[in-house]
Design an enzyme around this catalytic site. Sequence first.
Site, PDB file in Angstrom:
ATOM      1  N   ASP A  10       0.841  -1.190   0.000  1.00 28.76           N
ATOM      2  CA  ASP A  10       0.000   0.000   0.000  1.00 28.76           C
ATOM      3  C   ASP A  10       0.885   1.252   0.000  1.00 28.76           C
ATOM      4  O   ASP A  10       2.064   1.191   0.358  1.00 28.76           O
ATOM      5  CB  ASP A  10      -0.894  -0.022   1.241  1.00 28.76           C
ATOM      6  CG  ASP A  10      -1.758   1.200   1.360  1.00 28.76           C
ATOM      7  OD1 ASP A  10      -2.529   1.486   0.426  1.00 28.76           O
ATOM      8  OD2 ASP A  10      -1.670   1.897   2.399  1.00 28.76           O
ATOM      9  N   ASP A  12      -0.455   5.121   0.814  1.00 31.40           N
ATOM     10  CA  ASP A  12      -0.801   6.080   1.867  1.00 31.40           C
ATOM     11  C   ASP A  12      -0.875   5.405   3.230  1.00 31.40           C
ATOM     12  O   ASP A  12      -1.668   4.493   3.440  1.00 31.40           O
ATOM     13  CB  ASP A  12      -2.146   6.750   1.551  1.00 31.40           C
ATOM     14  CG  ASP A  12      -2.087   7.589   0.286  1.00 31.40           C
ATOM     15  OD1 ASP A  12      -1.248   8.496   0.235  1.00 31.40           O
ATOM     16  OD2 ASP A  12      -2.860   7.314  -0.642  1.00 31.40           O
ATOM     17  N   ASP A 208      -1.450  -0.598   6.048  1.00 29.76           N
ATOM     18  CA  ASP A 208      -1.677   0.006   7.366  1.00 29.76           C
ATOM     19  C   ASP A 208      -3.143  -0.011   7.781  1.00 29.76           C
ATOM     20  O   ASP A 208      -3.460   0.306   8.930  1.00 29.76           O
ATOM     21  CB  ASP A 208      -1.210   1.463   7.357  1.00 29.76           C
ATOM     22  CG  ASP A 208      -2.107   2.326   6.463  1.00 29.76           C
ATOM     23  OD1 ASP A 208      -2.062   2.142   5.230  1.00 29.76           O
ATOM     24  OD2 ASP A 208      -2.863   3.162   6.995  1.00 29.76           O
TER      25      ASP A 208
END
Length: 257
Positions: A10, A12, A208
């Site tokens: 990922d 961001d 995240d």
Amino acid sequence: MKDYQGYFIDLDGTTYKGTERIPAAARFIKRLQDAGKTVLFVTNNSTRTPEFVANNLRENHQINVTADNVYTTALATADYLDKAAGDRRRVYAVGESGLRDALRHRHFRLTDQHPDYVVVGLDSQVTYAKLETAVLLIRAGATFIGTNADSNLPNERGMVPGAGSLVKLVEYATQQQPIMIGKPEATIMKMALQKAGLTKDQVVMVGDNYNTDIRAAINTGMDSLLVYTGLSTPEQVAAMPVQPTHTVNSLDEWTVE
């Protein structure tokens, strides 16, 4: 620890936070590259082209990758429609250059005149008029596509509204459920596996956000690695019925086999 051949990562909250660097992420990716692993950034951000994303990673985050290392939800949306649309090639898009360019590359015509599909993605310049048009076109019969369901995006200012916030507004106004492409749906993951030429057993998803990154892995039958540098907290994750395969506080903690 399992010897993964591929790492889907990922952006961001995992690789950076807006303009803020996450130095451990750069070190992690360098270790993967040195070990000959396949690295593919699988991101729900539909606003930028792969070339822009790769350039940003190189120039601002010390991560040496190319556009071939990037698979956005804009690309996944265009690939999904390319397979499903046949000769239905008219699309009205709420989104930025990454989404529009991906659709044009797959030979879709962007128009607000009797489109076959309405695609809603993140648009930082969104207006009431754009959303009004999207709603009216869907209510007139266009198929509703949402790039991704992210409620928020982490950046240097905090958790700002994500594409899912716009998709939900249009969904509420049309009373229609969209076809969703991005994480946590398996659609983007399966297409990313095809792009990488790997099977789900060979890859781990690194992110995240439990509700997008980790659930995407779970929905695809893949392993996952949750890093606590972005949205999800240990307390939130502990309450989830299905746990990530792996968790770390920093990507410096991960050993590449």
